[in-house]
Design a protein around this motif. Structure first.
Motif, PDB file in Angstrom:
ATOM      1  N   ALA A  72       1.827  11.052  13.564  1.00 32.08           N
ATOM      2  CA  ALA A  72       0.532  10.537  13.105  1.00 32.08           C
ATOM      3  C   ALA A  72       0.671   9.256  12.280  1.00 32.08           C
ATOM      4  CB  ALA A  72      -0.184  11.596  12.271  1.00 32.08           C
ATOM      5  N   ALA A  73       1.892   8.940  11.865  1.00 36.11           N
ATOM      6  CA  ALA A  73       2.099   7.811  10.954  1.00 36.11           C
ATOM      7  C   ALA A  73       1.728   6.489  11.603  1.00 36.11           C
ATOM      8  CB  ALA A  73       3.565   7.774  10.501  1.00 36.11           C
ATOM      9  N   GLU A  74       1.107   5.633  10.823  1.00 32.09           N
ATOM     10  CA  GLU A  74       0.781   4.276  11.262  1.00 32.09           C
ATOM     11  C   GLU A  74       1.541   3.284  10.397  1.00 32.09           C
ATOM     12  OE1 GLU A  74      -3.401   3.682  11.235  1.00 32.09           O
ATOM     13  OE2 GLU A  74      -3.803   5.177  12.798  1.00 32.09           O
ATOM     14  N   LYS A  75       1.911   2.185  11.006  1.00 28.94           N
ATOM     15  CA  LYS A  75       2.651   1.170  10.273  1.00 28.94           C
ATOM     16  C   LYS A  75       1.742   0.474   9.256  1.00 28.94           C
ATOM     17  CE  LYS A  75       6.096   0.090  13.821  1.00 28.94           C
ATOM     18  NZ  LYS A  75       6.705  -0.988  14.635  1.00 28.94           N
ATOM     19  N   GLU A  76       2.373   0.005   8.188  1.00 24.90           N
ATOM     20  CA  GLU A  76       1.685  -0.765   7.168  1.00 24.90           C
ATOM     21  C   GLU A  76       2.211  -2.196   7.188  1.00 24.90           C
ATOM     22  OE1 GLU A  76       1.801   1.127   3.352  1.00 24.90           O
ATOM     23  OE2 GLU A  76       1.616   3.144   4.213  1.00 24.90           O
ATOM     24  N   VAL A  77       1.499  -3.098   6.502  1.00 25.94           N
ATOM     25  CA  VAL A  77       1.900  -4.500   6.473  1.00 25.94           C
ATOM     26  C   VAL A  77       3.078  -4.678   5.520  1.00 25.94           C
ATOM     27  CG1 VAL A  77       1.206  -6.847   5.894  1.00 25.94           C
ATOM     28  CG2 VAL A  77      -0.402  -5.331   7.065  1.00 25.94           C
TER      29      VAL A  77
ATOM     30  N   THR B 258       0.854  -1.181   0.000  1.00 27.25           N
ATOM     31  CA  THR B 258       0.000   0.000   0.000  1.00 27.25           C
ATOM     32  C   THR B 258       0.884   1.222   0.000  1.00 27.25           C
ATOM     33  OG1 THR B 258      -0.092  -0.040   2.418  1.00 27.25           O
ATOM     34  CG2 THR B 258      -1.841  -1.173   1.245  1.00 27.25           C
ATOM     35  N   SER B 259       0.536   2.204  -0.753  1.00 24.03           N
ATOM     36  CA  SER B 259       1.358   3.407  -0.853  1.00 24.03           C
ATOM     37  C   SER B 259       0.978   4.404   0.223  1.00 24.03           C
ATOM     38  CB  SER B 259       1.185   4.041  -2.236  1.00 24.03           C
ATOM     39  OG  SER B 259      -0.169   4.356  -2.452  1.00 24.03           O
ATOM     40  N   SER B 260       2.006   5.024   0.831  1.00 23.38           N
ATOM     41  CA  SER B 260       1.763   6.036   1.854  1.00 23.38           C
ATOM     42  C   SER B 260       1.281   7.317   1.195  1.00 23.38           C
ATOM     43  CB  SER B 260       3.041   6.307   2.640  1.00 23.38           C
ATOM     44  OG  SER B 260       3.459   5.144   3.297  1.00 23.38           O
ATOM     45  N   GLU B 261       0.346   7.967   1.848  1.00 24.71           N
ATOM     46  CA  GLU B 261      -0.199   9.215   1.332  1.00 24.71           C
ATOM     47  C   GLU B 261       0.110  10.344   2.306  1.00 24.71           C
ATOM     48  OE1 GLU B 261      -4.312   8.476   0.739  1.00 24.71           O
ATOM     49  OE2 GLU B 261      -4.002   7.110  -0.964  1.00 24.71           O
ATOM     50  N   ASN B 262      -0.180  11.544   1.855  1.00 27.22           N
ATOM     51  CA  ASN B 262      -0.061  12.733   2.701  1.00 27.22           C
ATOM     52  C   ASN B 262       1.353  12.948   3.229  1.00 27.22           C
ATOM     53  OD1 ASN B 262      -2.892  13.192   2.447  1.00 27.22           O
ATOM     54  ND2 ASN B 262      -3.248  11.684   4.077  1.00 27.22           N
ATOM     55  N   LEU B 263       2.357  12.689   2.408  1.00 31.41           N
ATOM     56  CA  LEU B 263       3.731  12.982   2.812  1.00 31.41           C
ATOM     57  C   LEU B 263       3.881  14.485   3.001  1.00 31.41           C
ATOM     58  CD1 LEU B 263       5.748  10.625   0.440  1.00 31.41           C
ATOM     59  CD2 LEU B 263       5.444  10.368   2.901  1.00 31.41           C
ATOM     60  N   PRO B 264       4.697  14.896   3.956  1.00 33.02           N
ATOM     61  CA  PRO B 264       4.832  16.330   4.226  1.00 33.02           C
ATOM     62  C   PRO B 264       5.458  17.075   3.058  1.00 33.02           C
ATOM     63  CG  PRO B 264       6.465  15.069   5.463  1.00 33.02           C
ATOM     64  CD  PRO B 264       5.515  14.067   4.868  1.00 33.02           C
ATOM     65  N   ASN B 265       4.966  18.256   2.814  1.00 34.65           N
ATOM     66  CA  ASN B 265       5.500  19.111   1.750  1.00 34.65           C
ATOM     67  C   ASN B 265       6.526  20.051   2.372  1.00 34.65           C
ATOM     68  OD1 ASN B 265       5.936  20.551  -0.579  1.00 34.65           O
ATOM     69  ND2 ASN B 265       4.054  21.754  -0.426  1.00 34.65           N
ATOM     70  N   ILE B 266       7.805  19.758   2.155  1.00 34.04           N
ATOM     71  CA  ILE B 266       8.866  20.540   2.794  1.00 34.04           C
ATOM     72  C   ILE B 266       9.823  21.097   1.751  1.00 34.04           C
ATOM     73  CG2 ILE B 266       8.740  19.251   4.966  1.00 34.04           C
ATOM     74  CD1 ILE B 266      11.206  17.661   4.071  1.00 34.04           C
ATOM     75  N   LYS B 267      10.518  22.148   2.135  1.00 34.56           N
ATOM     76  CA  LYS B 267      11.519  22.762   1.264  1.00 34.56           C
ATOM     77  C   LYS B 267      12.859  22.044   1.339  1.00 34.56           C
ATOM     78  CE  LYS B 267       8.816  26.200   0.050  1.00 34.56           C
ATOM     79  NZ  LYS B 267       8.302  26.312  -1.341  1.00 34.56           N
ATOM     80  N   ALA B 268      13.128  21.393   2.452  1.00 34.75           N
ATOM     81  CA  ALA B 268      14.415  20.724   2.650  1.00 34.75           C
ATOM     82  C   ALA B 268      14.634  19.653   1.592  1.00 34.75           C
ATOM     83  CB  ALA B 268      14.473  20.103   4.043  1.00 34.75           C
ATOM     84  N   GLU B 269      15.871  19.536   1.137  1.00 35.00           N
ATOM     85  CA  GLU B 269      16.200  18.542   0.125  1.00 35.00           C
ATOM     86  C   GLU B 269      16.467  17.172   0.735  1.00 35.00           C
ATOM     87  OE1 GLU B 269      19.285  19.893  -2.461  1.00 35.00           O
ATOM     88  OE2 GLU B 269      18.263  21.776  -2.943  1.00 35.00           O
ATOM     89  N   ALA B 270      16.797  17.138   2.017  1.00 26.41           N
ATOM     90  CA  ALA B 270      17.025  15.866   2.703  1.00 26.41           C
ATOM     91  C   ALA B 270      16.455  15.973   4.109  1.00 26.41           C
ATOM     92  CB  ALA B 270      18.513  15.527   2.760  1.00 26.41           C
ATOM     93  N   ALA B 271      15.821  14.881   4.576  1.00 26.72           N
ATOM     94  CA  ALA B 271      15.206  14.907   5.904  1.00 26.72           C
ATOM     95  C   ALA B 271      14.989  13.487   6.391  1.00 26.72           C
ATOM     96  CB  ALA B 271      13.876  15.668   5.867  1.00 26.72           C
TER      97      ALA B 271
END
Length: 440
Positions: free
Chosen positions: A294-299, A39-52
């Motif tokens: 808020a992240a929940e683990k996936e299978v 399953t693909s993760s959704e709602n990834l944070p929109n950030i300016k940083a190039e690495a995090a």
């Protein structure tokens, strides 16, 4: 009659042996592993940083990552490692000498920004005041004071920095300067910096310094109040951290957050940094922390899914016969969950340590322990050794058929011999009976 009965029993036994592969095929079909559904993760944070990156401080699990293994310039977040080496080498009350190379450092420095260039080589400063100047104000000169007082010169101190980095698991970094001012050969990664941050936060002296919003220090009998440049300290769960910026590095930030008793490490590299008041890197940090809490683990792998094979030793006749090895599937007896991200997707694996049990004993107790592991994290999960009597029979079909044939032949021969002996006894009895009648 007896002869016919024995021959029928032999034929039945041979037929069962020959048809046993059919039952084995049926077993394999009914136990085929079901496919893993991603399953693909959704709602990834929109950030300016190039690495995090974010990491659970207790478990080591990576929750979020963005280009976390790419080479980046760390700027003043370098001072986390410099401060750790100070804490491991000196005591708070130790007197350190202000050095010539420290005085040569540009802004921001204690000498230029607070002391109006009046600090002189040989001036004494306590190690605790240097630590505060390093981590709160991010003084470039304080880093050189530490390097010179611990190693004698910056080159030797850089060797110490790189040795310590490798000990901490920061294997893709190289440090040249103690303060992080730009050098093309001075670099780290978001992951490596998280390991350095973890060690810095675990050190009581360094942690309690990073947690200060402001603190007084004494330089040449002057009392100075330093303010922490971690501008969101105490907000949204920000417990402690270290900032950094250069033109080449952009905005950098390493932090530890705590919400509801759970602590996460956060790293932001190459964010936007227009000036010292630019909050972009802090906003980026809040965004990845909001996502991570808020992240929940996936299978990752499902209950019943095959995760490999195991080689199990046994003897065909339980206690005797040649020692053989059979390869059998290992299946999960639980769902294995993970935080879905690029690092975990590429490095997650489930391992079976093996067992001393024989294939025969595993028929009655198939449960086993497996280990799920990914970078910087592992945990025990449950599984089973998927072995059956049918698989053992199939693995030894020729031996068993040969044995059955041999036994059948032996039984047949014994029966024939007994039958022949019985016939011989009847003939002899009849002969003696006829002889006795003639004598009468």
């Amino acid at each position: 009659m007896k002869k016919n009965l024995i021959l029928k029993a032999f034929a039945l036994t041979l037929s069962l042996s020959l048809f046993s592969p059919l039952s084995m095929a049926s077993y394999a079909a009914s136990n085929s592993a079901k496919p893993n559904t991603e399953t693909s993760s959704e709602n990834l944070p929109n950030i300016k940083a190039e690495a995090a990156l974010t990491m659970d401080l207790e478990t080591g699990e990576i929750i979020y990552c963005k280009d976390a293994d790419s080479k980046r310039y760390p700027a003043s977040t370098t001072k986390l490692l410099t401060g750790l080496l100070l804490a491991e080498s000196k005591d708070k009350a130790d007197q350190l000498e202000y050095t010539k190379s420290a005085k040569e450092q540009p802004e921001y420095s204690l000498n230029l920004n607070y002391m109006h260039n009046t600090m002189q080589p040989g001036d004494k400063v306590t190690a605790d005041d240097i630590m505060k100047g390093l981590l709160l104000f991010s003084g470039n000169d304080t880093a050189y004071v530490i390097a010179d007082n611990i190693s004698g010169d910056v080159k030797s101190f850089a060797e110490l920095m790189n040795k310590k980095a490798k000990e901490l698991g920061a294997n893709n970094s190289n440090f040249v300067t103690p303060n992080g001012l730009h050098d093309p050969n001075h670099y780290t990664t978001a992951y490596d910096l998280s390991m350095i941050m973890k060690a810095a936060f675990a050190n009581p002296w360094e942690r309690e310094t990073m947690e200060l919003e402001k603190a007084p220090i004494n330089l040449k009998n002057s009392r100075i109040i330093l303010e922490n440049r971690n501008l969101t300290l105490g907000k949204n769960g920000n417990l402690a951290g270290k900032t950094g910026t250069t033109n080449e590095a952009g905005g950098c930030l390493a932090t530890v957050y705590e919400r509801d008793g759970r602590q996460l490490i956060g790293i932001v590299l190459k964010s936007r940094q227009i000036d010292n008041a630019d909050m972009t890197k802090f906003n980026d940090m809040d965004a990845i922390m909001d996502y991570s809490y808020a992240a929940e683990k996936e299978v990752y792998k499902s209950n019943g899914e095959s995760v490999g094979t195991a080689d199990v030793k046994y003897k065909p006749f339980i206690l005797f016969g040649p020692t053989k090895t059979i390869s059998v599937p290992i299946k999960l007896t639980q769902d294995v969950n993970y935080y879905k991200n690029a690092i975990n997707d590429s490095e997650s694996q489930i391992a079976y340590k093996g067992t001393d049990s024989t294939a025969w004993s595993l028929l009655f107790n198939k449960n086993t322990k497996l280990t799920y592991s990914t970078r910087n994290h592992s945990e025990e999960v449950t599984g089973s050794v998927d072995i059956s009597l049918g698989s053992i029979i199939k693995d030894n079909l020729i031996i068993y058929i040969s044995t059955l044939v041999g036994l059948a032949i032996i039984v047949t021969l014994i029966a024939l011999i007994k039958n022949a002996a019985s016939n011989s006894r009847r003939k002899n009895k009849n002969y003696y009976s006829r002889s006795n009648r003639r004598r009468r």
